[in-house]
Design a protein around this motif. Sequence first.
Motif, PDB file in Angstrom:
ATOM      1  N   LYS A   1       0.964  -1.238  -0.026  1.00 21.40           N
ATOM      2  CA  LYS A   1      -0.049   0.049  -0.056  1.00 21.40           C
ATOM      3  C   LYS A   1       0.850   1.344   0.100  1.00 21.40           C
ATOM      4  CE  LYS A   1      -4.377  -0.853   0.451  1.00 21.40           C
ATOM      5  NZ  LYS A   1      -5.334   0.114  -0.624  1.00 21.40           N
ATOM      6  N   ASN A   2       0.195   2.222  -0.590  1.00 22.77           N
ATOM      7  CA  ASN A   2       0.642   3.619  -0.440  1.00 22.77           C
ATOM      8  C   ASN A   2       2.248   4.074  -0.638  1.00 22.77           C
ATOM      9  OD1 ASN A   2      -1.570   5.507   0.010  1.00 22.77           O
ATOM     10  ND2 ASN A   2      -1.693   4.641   2.051  1.00 22.77           N
ATOM     11  N   LEU A   3       2.992   3.454  -1.690  1.00 25.82           N
ATOM     12  CA  LEU A   3       4.096   3.834  -2.085  1.00 25.82           C
ATOM     13  C   LEU A   3       4.249   5.151  -2.634  1.00 25.82           C
ATOM     14  CD1 LEU A   3       5.193   0.087  -3.348  1.00 25.82           C
ATOM     15  CD2 LEU A   3       6.123   1.363  -1.317  1.00 25.82           C
ATOM     16  N   ASN A   4       5.201   5.950  -2.200  1.00 29.41           N
ATOM     17  CA  ASN A   4       5.122   7.235  -2.632  1.00 29.41           C
ATOM     18  C   ASN A   4       6.583   7.976  -3.305  1.00 29.41           C
ATOM     19  OD1 ASN A   4       6.118   7.836  -0.264  1.00 29.41           O
ATOM     20  ND2 ASN A   4       4.913   9.407   0.483  1.00 29.41           N
ATOM     21  N   SER A   5       7.332   6.848  -3.515  1.00 28.41           N
ATOM     22  CA  SER A   5       8.424   7.205  -4.196  1.00 28.41           C
ATOM     23  C   SER A   5       8.915   5.956  -4.950  1.00 28.41           C
ATOM     24  CB  SER A   5       9.707   7.493  -3.084  1.00 28.41           C
ATOM     25  OG  SER A   5      10.535   6.444  -3.146  1.00 28.41           O
ATOM     26  N   PHE A   6       9.605   6.331  -5.984  1.00 30.97           N
ATOM     27  CA  PHE A   6      10.125   5.122  -6.956  1.00 30.97           C
ATOM     28  C   PHE A   6      11.040   4.203  -6.495  1.00 30.97           C
ATOM     29  CE2 PHE A   6       8.616   8.689  -9.964  1.00 30.97           C
ATOM     30  CZ  PHE A   6       7.421   8.066 -10.300  1.00 30.97           C
ATOM     31  N   LYS A   7      11.895   5.050  -5.533  1.00 32.08           N
ATOM     32  CA  LYS A   7      13.035   3.995  -4.980  1.00 32.08           C
ATOM     33  C   LYS A   7      12.369   3.178  -4.120  1.00 32.08           C
ATOM     34  CE  LYS A   7      16.245   5.336  -1.620  1.00 32.08           C
ATOM     35  NZ  LYS A   7      16.652   6.283  -0.835  1.00 32.08           N
ATOM     36  N   PHE A   8      11.363   3.677  -3.040  1.00 37.36           N
ATOM     37  CA  PHE A   8      10.918   2.680  -2.267  1.00 37.36           C
ATOM     38  C   PHE A   8      10.050   1.686  -3.099  1.00 37.36           C
ATOM     39  CE2 PHE A   8      10.449   6.323   0.937  1.00 37.36           C
ATOM     40  CZ  PHE A   8      11.895   6.295   1.443  1.00 37.36           C
ATOM     41  N   MET A   9       9.532   2.050  -4.012  1.00 37.98           N
ATOM     42  CA  MET A   9       8.513   0.975  -4.868  1.00 37.98           C
ATOM     43  C   MET A   9       9.744  -0.151  -5.252  1.00 37.98           C
ATOM     44  SD  MET A   9       6.550   1.330  -8.359  1.00 37.98           S
ATOM     45  CE  MET A   9       5.489   2.696  -7.663  1.00 37.98           C
ATOM     46  N   GLN A  10      10.794   0.053  -5.857  1.00 42.67           N
ATOM     47  CA  GLN A  10      11.697  -0.844  -6.167  1.00 42.67           C
ATOM     48  C   GLN A  10      12.240  -1.647  -5.180  1.00 42.67           C
ATOM     49  OE1 GLN A  10      13.606  -0.360  -9.549  1.00 42.67           O
ATOM     50  NE2 GLN A  10      14.679  -2.191  -9.411  1.00 42.67           N
ATOM     51  N   GLN A  11      12.552  -0.866  -4.088  1.00 43.02           N
ATOM     52  CA  GLN A  11      12.835  -1.586  -2.999  1.00 43.02           C
ATOM     53  C   GLN A  11      11.880  -2.689  -2.238  1.00 43.02           C
ATOM     54  OE1 GLN A  11      14.040   1.209   0.200  1.00 43.02           O
ATOM     55  NE2 GLN A  11      15.948   1.857  -0.981  1.00 43.02           N
ATOM     56  N   ALA A  12      10.624  -2.165  -2.320  1.00 41.46           N
ATOM     57  CA  ALA A  12       9.602  -3.003  -1.705  1.00 41.46           C
ATOM     58  C   ALA A  12       9.363  -4.090  -2.531  1.00 41.46           C
ATOM     59  CB  ALA A  12       8.520  -2.012  -1.542  1.00 41.46           C
ATOM     60  N   ILE A  13       9.176  -3.753  -3.829  1.00 41.45           N
ATOM     61  CA  ILE A  13       8.760  -4.960  -4.555  1.00 41.45           C
ATOM     62  C   ILE A  13       9.928  -5.993  -4.737  1.00 41.45           C
ATOM     63  CG2 ILE A  13       8.320  -5.696  -7.153  1.00 41.45           C
ATOM     64  CD1 ILE A  13       7.230  -3.051  -7.567  1.00 41.45           C
ATOM     65  N   GLU A  14      11.276  -5.685  -4.676  1.00 41.80           N
ATOM     66  CA  GLU A  14      12.297  -6.654  -4.638  1.00 41.80           C
ATOM     67  C   GLU A  14      12.231  -7.237  -3.236  1.00 41.80           C
ATOM     68  OE1 GLU A  14      15.628  -4.117  -5.576  1.00 41.80           O
ATOM     69  OE2 GLU A  14      15.429  -4.307  -7.518  1.00 41.80           O
ATOM     70  N   TYR A  15      12.152  -6.701  -2.256  1.00 40.05           N
ATOM     71  CA  TYR A  15      11.848  -7.393  -1.014  1.00 40.05           C
ATOM     72  C   TYR A  15      10.765  -8.485  -0.987  1.00 40.05           C
ATOM     73  CZ  TYR A  15      11.455  -8.588   3.969  1.00 40.05           C
ATOM     74  OH  TYR A  15      11.277  -9.187   5.146  1.00 40.05           O
ATOM     75  N   GLU A  16       9.650  -7.815  -1.316  1.00 35.97           N
ATOM     76  CA  GLU A  16       8.439  -8.904  -1.341  1.00 35.97           C
ATOM     77  C   GLU A  16       8.745  -9.764  -2.316  1.00 35.97           C
ATOM     78  OE1 GLU A  16       5.650  -8.285   0.450  1.00 35.97           O
ATOM     79  OE2 GLU A  16       4.606 -10.082  -0.509  1.00 35.97           O
TER      80      GLU A  16
END
Lengths: 104, 494, 481
Positions: free
Chosen positions: C220-235
């Motif tokens: 939910k609620n990703l508000n930066s591209f960097k976090f999106m990349q990290q979050a998807i990779e981790y997930e």
Amino acid sequence: MALSIEDIKKVAHLARIEVTDSDAAATLSKLTGILGLIEQMQAVDTSGIEPMSHSQDLNQRLREDVVTKINLRDEFQKNAPILGNGSTLPAVGDGLYLVPKVIE
Amino acid sequence: MINSSLKQLGDLLQTKKISSVELTQTFLNRIQQYNPSINAYIALDEARTIAQAKAADERIASGNAMPLTGVPFAQKDIFCAKGWQTTCGSKMLANFIAPYDAHVITQFDTAGAVNLGKTNMDEFAMGSSNETSYFGGVKNPWSFDRVPGGSSGGSAAAVAARLCAAATGTDTGGSIRQPASLCGFTGLKPTYGVVSRFGMIAFASSLDQAGPMAKSAEDCALMMNVMAGFDERDSTSLNREKEDYTRDLNKPLQGLKVGLPKEYFSEGLDTNVGKVIEAAIAEYKKLGAEIVDISLPNTGLSIPVYYVLAPAEASSNLSRYDGVRYGHRAAEYTDLMDMYNKSRAEGFGAEVKRRILIGTYVLSAGYYDAYYLKAQQIRRLIAQDFVEAFKQCDVIMGPAAPSTAFKAGEKVDDPVAMYLQDIYTISTNLAGLPGMSVPAGFAQSDDGVSLPVGLQIIGNYFDEARMLNVAHKYQQVTDWHERMPELVLPKEAK
Amino acid sequence: MEWEVVIGLETHTQLKTNTKIFSGASIKYGAEPNTQACEVSIALPGVLPVLNKEAVHCAIKFGLAINAHIAPRSVFARKNYFYPDLPKGYQISQFELPVVGKGAVTIQVPAVGKNAAYEKVVNITRAHLEEDAGKSVHGAVDDMSGIDLNRAGTPLLEIVTEPDMRSAAEAVAYAKKLHELVQWIGICDGNMQEGSFRCDVNVSVRQKGTEKLGTRREIKNLNSFKFMQQAIEYETRWQIETLEDGGTIQQATVLFNPDTGETRSMRSKEEANDYRYFPDPDLLPLVISEADKAAVKATMPELPEAMKARFEAHYALSAYDASALTTSRELAGYFVATADAGADAKQSANWIMGALAAKLNAADIGISESPINAQQLAQLLKRISDNTISNNAAKQVFEALWNAEGDVDGIIATKGLKQESDSGAIEAIIDEVLAANPAMVEEFKAGKEKAFNALVGQAMKASKGKANPAQVNELLKKKLS
């Protein structure tokens, strides 16, 4: 479709209305009566009939995107509920409406 | 004065034979005298009311008066009126002071009318006897042990007991017409969308419609001139040219085709009520009307459909009462969920809770198609019945309610019996059509009391002016609408 | 065993309107709590919604931009649930009949490691109009949450993709492309810090080659591209490890914690949500005609895809350059202004994406705030191509322009950067250099090519860098032959 006490409790939870066990039993008998009335609909063949949400076949009107509202916070917050749990103060603070902690 | 028509009152005021302050005070005095026993009003504010009357007198003096300037009206407590307690008959809103005006209130203010107070009603307009009000029941002025009907029971009793010149009501399934029938006065529910719903507390948004409750058709016409009109704040408000609802009042009825639906005269209709309606129809024949037998085959389904759609919409409309921003909040709660559950359990009465639960149930996963969607489909069938009917007639007539006023407490524990009160009125709400109830005589109750009966007139979309004409011509040759109950106060109240 | 990740995005795009979607309250960011919460925003009894025309126009623009089906008739529905930041107890959204139907967005996935860059089409399932909720503020008052309803009713366009993406890089490329597009067509300010563009990412994994989708978890609620990349990779890693360890994935909503770089499941809901959607009786069907669409289309700028094609054809740019220059209207406009002021198009592209982009990045400002305007850059590039200054000198002029030290010609004059193009003068310098460096000349003649470069260097040095290097080369060759 017979209604059960569990259904009443589930629906009451969805509607955020506390029901005691005795409430639920009383409600069950009343709602069962009402649902019995409603069941008459099932005898009607409605295949192919367009559902009717509004009594007139009209389209949504659009509003110009112009600010027309002014700040009436103080006026509105005069109606704030009483905080409760021992406090008789209105449930507002720093311009915010106050509620028990929201946990995510 | 209290029996004068709105037109007469307007003339008396504008010719300065009386002042608005005098007229208003006359009604306030009657309210003081009778309201403690009738309980028609739940909010009064004499200072505010008299101030409005003074302003009206000044306006009349300055020559800027409109037809109803200075005339005192009662407002159903479903309309937000700035600075007034606005409760909708509920504990939930018992302390709510409206910070803004409903469109209807603004219209009356603009006309220079005086607001006498807010009238009692079934909680959130859910009821047919005014017994669901948090502020207690309302007496039927014709027989104090009977109900005035509902949900606009306070307005109904106020009009019947002459505690106002006229009143406003709202009608979701019959809430103007059924009390008009039970209390013996004239009430009109306009075509859906003719009167703005802005500021009118919602029960079932696609069915709710405000209208006048008054002594005569002519009075209703004058009120419609004030209440009707486009309002851009309501998406369902119709943008039509302003009309004068008095324009056709005196048209002859020669050749008028009156449709009598056989379903409105079948079992369930009180025999004595049926006789009164038949006599009224006979009167219309004398006035030159032609009688046409018609059928509205889906009438019986209107109640089941209504008790799906209205509670469904209501369950959602009433979700805003959560004790967060206004309204009742429980005194003790452990957390957010507990606050919601308790506030709503305490703030709403039994009938409102029942309807919220029914509405929640029919919308919930797995039931939507069988209940909600199905009801919307049958709603169309019901509306189509009227389309067919109006190919054969100009107006439809029948009873407004299946019986005369019943005793308080008689149906309160039997919701299904209570719901059947609206059997003749609900289908017009579902179709969005206008309907009226006009005093047509009296019928004996089982215990020998003579009680008013209303004739219902249903018109096609936007045919209010014609319906008012049809009612007015009848009122020219009958005096049922002029009958007034003899108010017998209980001893301690005298 | 080889795994494949499957990703779909739901993006909440805050529409660039003046007022809320259903009332005339301002949506300006950062106001004092509840000062922009009108009677409709706080859901007083009796209030009603009226739809904002501009919000509808924004939806139409988006539909046109992604070549989508725009519904001639769409319906607003109520999504019922209780939450303190949701004042009506329902959110007005669109459910069965959304305003925008199927469409597509073409994304450029950048090269990573040995994998080359490539293009890919991401299919859009739908986009619908809805209202935003308010905000819960914690910690302002002891043990309580505070509710601010300024944001309640802010217009959103929720854009939903098919599960078409197969890597974090693709998801980020899509999100960036969408972010560029909604700003390009002017429907969103793109401000991610203020929450104007928020992404929910659905991630599932499956064995490569299988068809059936795995159970997804929604970040939910990703508000930066960097976090999106990290979050998807981790997930993705977490899901694969869970499955490889014999576990199963439960459908869940998860939050990304930027501090730990991990995703975690939100407090599990007691029951599955039952939103009881039904058509909002307070609103009528939204009808959009062909004429409405045409009228909106007439107000729209040229779309990036079309502009990219035009840049390739008209300015003979490479697909890469054209694509890079059409990431924002401001950037594209800057390029066009530079080229149209007489600068070489390829040179303009190189300078804008090279020196200028580096400067802007370092200063963390947008091209519209660049201290060097397109006319100045064009003038600078013209002075390179007419041989007034060398490339090296141009860099100095560029620095001076950035620091607002004057106009191009003024700076060249003040700094004495004009290059020497008089062949007589250059010949004289070369003669001196040859005379002073006989050893180098010998080396060159012995076949050492390096010596030639050294001699050029000496000549340039002797000219104090002002000699035209091309001329130096040419004349030196002549002398040594």
